[in-house]
Design a protein around this motif. Structure first.
Motif, PDB file in Angstrom:
ATOM      1  N   ILE A  96       0.870  -1.174   0.000  1.00  0.00           N
ATOM      2  CA  ILE A  96       0.000   0.000   0.000  1.00  0.00           C
ATOM      3  C   ILE A  96       0.905   1.222   0.000  1.00  0.00           C
ATOM      4  O   ILE A  96       1.594   1.495   0.985  1.00  0.00           O
ATOM      5  CB  ILE A  96      -0.937   0.017   1.218  1.00  0.00           C
ATOM      6  CG1 ILE A  96      -1.869  -1.205   1.185  1.00  0.00           C
ATOM      7  CG2 ILE A  96      -1.755   1.315   1.264  1.00  0.00           C
ATOM      8  CD1 ILE A  96      -2.722  -1.378   2.436  1.00  0.00           C
ATOM      9  N   GLU A  97       0.915   1.954  -1.116  1.00  0.00           N
ATOM     10  CA  GLU A  97       1.820   3.107  -1.251  1.00  0.00           C
ATOM     11  C   GLU A  97       1.229   4.378  -0.648  1.00  0.00           C
ATOM     12  O   GLU A  97       1.942   5.370  -0.527  1.00  0.00           O
ATOM     13  CB  GLU A  97       2.125   3.360  -2.729  1.00  0.00           C
ATOM     14  CG  GLU A  97       2.913   2.257  -3.415  1.00  0.00           C
ATOM     15  CD  GLU A  97       3.477   2.711  -4.755  1.00  0.00           C
ATOM     16  OE1 GLU A  97       3.461   3.932  -5.032  1.00  0.00           O
ATOM     17  OE2 GLU A  97       3.928   1.842  -5.521  1.00  0.00           O
ATOM     18  N   SER A  98      -0.051   4.356  -0.295  1.00  0.00           N
ATOM     19  CA  SER A  98      -0.759   5.602   0.010  1.00  0.00           C
ATOM     20  C   SER A  98      -1.182   5.728   1.471  1.00  0.00           C
ATOM     21  O   SER A  98      -2.281   6.187   1.773  1.00  0.00           O
ATOM     22  CB  SER A  98      -1.984   5.709  -0.896  1.00  0.00           C
ATOM     23  OG  SER A  98      -2.741   4.501  -0.875  1.00  0.00           O
ATOM     24  N   ILE A  99      -0.295   5.351   2.386  1.00  0.00           N
ATOM     25  CA  ILE A  99      -0.564   5.593   3.804  1.00  0.00           C
ATOM     26  C   ILE A  99      -0.378   7.086   4.055  1.00  0.00           C
ATOM     27  O   ILE A  99       0.723   7.614   3.910  1.00  0.00           O
ATOM     28  CB  ILE A  99       0.385   4.774   4.698  1.00  0.00           C
ATOM     29  CG1 ILE A  99       0.196   3.273   4.473  1.00  0.00           C
ATOM     30  CG2 ILE A  99       0.179   5.142   6.164  1.00  0.00           C
ATOM     31  CD1 ILE A  99      -1.156   2.738   4.878  1.00  0.00           C
ATOM     32  N   ASP A 100      -1.473   7.760   4.402  1.00  0.00           N
ATOM     33  CA  ASP A 100      -1.425   9.232   4.446  1.00  0.00           C
ATOM     34  C   ASP A 100      -1.712   9.823   5.816  1.00  0.00           C
ATOM     35  O   ASP A 100      -1.868  11.041   5.947  1.00  0.00           O
ATOM     36  CB  ASP A 100      -2.390   9.816   3.407  1.00  0.00           C
ATOM     37  CG  ASP A 100      -3.827   9.344   3.604  1.00  0.00           C
ATOM     38  OD1 ASP A 100      -4.141   8.766   4.669  1.00  0.00           O
ATOM     39  OD2 ASP A 100      -4.647   9.555   2.692  1.00  0.00           O
ATOM     40  N   SER A 101      -1.788   8.974   6.857  1.00  0.00           N
ATOM     41  CA  SER A 101      -2.018   9.489   8.212  1.00  0.00           C
ATOM     42  C   SER A 101      -1.604   8.432   9.222  1.00  0.00           C
ATOM     43  O   SER A 101      -1.544   7.229   8.905  1.00  0.00           O
ATOM     44  CB  SER A 101      -3.488   9.847   8.428  1.00  0.00           C
ATOM     45  OG  SER A 101      -4.295   8.672   8.453  1.00  0.00           O
ATOM     46  N   LEU A 102      -1.342   8.852  10.438  1.00  0.00           N
ATOM     47  CA  LEU A 102      -1.022   7.920  11.513  1.00  0.00           C
ATOM     48  C   LEU A 102      -2.215   7.019  11.789  1.00  0.00           C
ATOM     49  O   LEU A 102      -2.060   5.816  12.025  1.00  0.00           O
ATOM     50  CB  LEU A 102      -0.621   8.696  12.772  1.00  0.00           C
ATOM     51  CG  LEU A 102      -0.342   7.864  14.016  1.00  0.00           C
ATOM     52  CD1 LEU A 102       0.801   6.877  13.782  1.00  0.00           C
ATOM     53  CD2 LEU A 102      -0.018   8.785  15.203  1.00  0.00           C
ATOM     54  N   ASP A 103      -3.417   7.575  11.736  1.00  0.00           N
ATOM     55  CA  ASP A 103      -4.621   6.788  11.992  1.00  0.00           C
ATOM     56  C   ASP A 103      -4.769   5.663  10.975  1.00  0.00           C
ATOM     57  O   ASP A 103      -5.057   4.513  11.334  1.00  0.00           O
ATOM     58  CB  ASP A 103      -5.849   7.700  11.954  1.00  0.00           C
ATOM     59  CG  ASP A 103      -7.134   6.953  12.263  1.00  0.00           C
ATOM     60  OD1 ASP A 103      -7.230   6.354  13.349  1.00  0.00           O
ATOM     61  OD2 ASP A 103      -8.041   6.965  11.409  1.00  0.00           O
ATOM     62  N   LEU A 104      -4.563   5.961   9.696  1.00  0.00           N
ATOM     63  CA  LEU A 104      -4.660   4.930   8.673  1.00  0.00           C
ATOM     64  C   LEU A 104      -3.571   3.876   8.857  1.00  0.00           C
ATOM     65  O   LEU A 104      -3.826   2.676   8.709  1.00  0.00           O
ATOM     66  CB  LEU A 104      -4.568   5.540   7.278  1.00  0.00           C
ATOM     67  CG  LEU A 104      -4.656   4.554   6.114  1.00  0.00           C
ATOM     68  CD1 LEU A 104      -5.994   3.812   6.127  1.00  0.00           C
ATOM     69  CD2 LEU A 104      -4.462   5.271   4.774  1.00  0.00           C
ATOM     70  N   ALA A 105      -2.372   4.308   9.190  1.00  0.00           N
ATOM     71  CA  ALA A 105      -1.287   3.353   9.428  1.00  0.00           C
ATOM     72  C   ALA A 105      -1.661   2.384  10.540  1.00  0.00           C
ATOM     73  O   ALA A 105      -1.423   1.168  10.435  1.00  0.00           O
ATOM     74  CB  ALA A 105      -0.002   4.106   9.783  1.00  0.00           C
ATOM     75  N   ARG A 106      -2.263   2.903  11.607  1.00  0.00           N
ATOM     76  CA  ARG A 106      -2.667   2.042  12.721  1.00  0.00           C
ATOM     77  C   ARG A 106      -3.743   1.054  12.294  1.00  0.00           C
ATOM     78  O   ARG A 106      -3.723  -0.124  12.684  1.00  0.00           O
ATOM     79  CB  ARG A 106      -3.155   2.906  13.875  1.00  0.00           C
ATOM     80  CG  ARG A 106      -2.014   3.595  14.640  1.00  0.00           C
ATOM     81  CD  ARG A 106      -2.534   4.588  15.650  1.00  0.00           C
ATOM     82  NE  ARG A 106      -1.465   5.048  16.542  1.00  0.00           N
ATOM     83  CZ  ARG A 106      -1.516   6.183  17.230  1.00  0.00           C
ATOM     84  NH1 ARG A 106      -2.586   6.984  17.125  1.00  0.00           N
ATOM     85  NH2 ARG A 106      -0.516   6.527  18.014  1.00  0.00           N
ATOM     86  N   LYS A 107      -4.703   1.495  11.481  1.00  0.00           N
ATOM     87  CA  LYS A 107      -5.770   0.604  11.028  1.00  0.00           C
ATOM     88  C   LYS A 107      -5.221  -0.496  10.133  1.00  0.00           C
ATOM     89  O   LYS A 107      -5.588  -1.672  10.274  1.00  0.00           O
ATOM     90  CB  LYS A 107      -6.839   1.410  10.290  1.00  0.00           C
ATOM     91  CG  LYS A 107      -7.681   2.287  11.200  1.00  0.00           C
ATOM     92  CD  LYS A 107      -8.693   3.115  10.412  1.00  0.00           C
ATOM     93  CE  LYS A 107      -9.523   3.969  11.363  1.00  0.00           C
ATOM     94  NZ  LYS A 107     -10.466   4.868  10.639  1.00  0.00           N
ATOM     95  N   VAL A 108      -4.349  -0.127   9.196  1.00  0.00           N
ATOM     96  CA  VAL A 108      -3.753  -1.122   8.305  1.00  0.00           C
ATOM     97  C   VAL A 108      -2.900  -2.101   9.104  1.00  0.00           C
ATOM     98  O   VAL A 108      -2.964  -3.322   8.882  1.00  0.00           O
ATOM     99  CB  VAL A 108      -2.924  -0.432   7.204  1.00  0.00           C
ATOM    100  CG1 VAL A 108      -2.087  -1.449   6.433  1.00  0.00           C
ATOM    101  CG2 VAL A 108      -3.837   0.333   6.254  1.00  0.00           C
ATOM    102  N   ALA A 109      -2.118  -1.602  10.048  1.00  0.00           N
ATOM    103  CA  ALA A 109      -1.277  -2.472  10.874  1.00  0.00           C
ATOM    104  C   ALA A 109      -2.123  -3.456  11.660  1.00  0.00           C
ATOM    105  O   ALA A 109      -1.802  -4.653  11.734  1.00  0.00           O
ATOM    106  CB  ALA A 109      -0.423  -1.633  11.813  1.00  0.00           C
ATOM    107  N   ALA A 110      -3.207  -2.976  12.251  1.00  0.00           N
ATOM    108  CA  ALA A 110      -4.071  -3.845  13.055  1.00  0.00           C
ATOM    109  C   ALA A 110      -4.712  -4.930  12.198  1.00  0.00           C
ATOM    110  O   ALA A 110      -4.780  -6.097  12.602  1.00  0.00           O
ATOM    111  CB  ALA A 110      -5.148  -3.010  13.750  1.00  0.00           C
TER     112      ALA A 110
END
Length: 224
Positions: A96-110
């Protein structure tokens, strides 16, 4: 009108020429075919011509195509990802090249940790400060970079950006900023730079791109 195969061959030649001109190793830059609104049969033509990296902008469209194209192709998410589609995205894409916020990063990681394995991601910058585009501001990314890298389920591979649509030489400072930010954040580690599109990719290669995202120059104009 040139065929898709002829377009791919021409682009590969131009990329190799710019690598040589910039003193970079051959094949240091990968050609990603941006396939938004492109029918599967046309994508298969590009794959037959040598494309091994495909990028999609929307989860739903990617789902409808994934089974219709080669499983051997690397599949990247290059458009804005809504948090409520993170679960589907982590099973669909290789990166996923388009991680654009800390919140999204946390959701994708989870979601990836739940599914098992590690998701390769890149962090998207909004270099032009454009309201119409998503992405981190530079200082915001600096503040959150280490937090994102420490998230279980993610491997941060590099940075991505879509600068304002300007003449190629006018885009050069944006590409330079992305490269310098990558050098600052990753230090001596190797990292990816996904930048440059059909009209400005040669300048992007000169400035350090490792992935160029090309749609129109492969498939022709698309009407959204």
């Amino acid at each position: 009108m040139a065929t898709i195969a002829e377009n791919v061959a021409s682009l590969m030649e131009r990329i190799r020429r710019m690598e040589k001109r910039s003193g970079r190793g051959e094949s240091s830059v990968r050609l990603l075919a941006a396939t938004k609104m492109v029918a599967p049969e046309r994508i298969r033509e590009a794959i037959a011509a040598g494309i091994d990296l495909v990028g999609e902008n929307r989860v739903q469209e990617a789902e409808s195509k994934r089974g219709a194209i080669s499983k051997q192709v690397e599949f990247h998410m290059i458009g804005h990802l809504q948090g409520n589609k993170a679960r589907r995205a982590v099973t669909l894409f290789d990166c996923i090249e388009s991680i654009d916020s800390l919140d999204l990063a946390r959701k994708v990681a989870a979601e990836k940790a739940r599914a098992g394995g590690t998701m390769r991601v890149m962090l998207e910058l909004n270099l032009g400060g454009e309201d119409s585009k998503s992405g981190f501001e530079e200082d915001d990314l600096r503040a959150h970079f280490e937090k994102i890298r420490q998230l279980e389920g993610l491997t941060v591979k590099g940075l991505m950006a879509l600068p304002p649509y300007v003449e190629p030489e006018e885009a050069r400072p944006y590409f330079q900023r992305l490269r310098r930010l990558g050098e600052e954040l990753f230090g001596r580690e190797s990292f990816e730079l996904s930048m440059g599109m059909s009209h400005d990719f040669e300048v992007a290669v000169e400035e350090g791109a490792t992935i160029v995202r090309i749609g129109t120059a492969i498939f022709g104009e698309r009407h959204y």
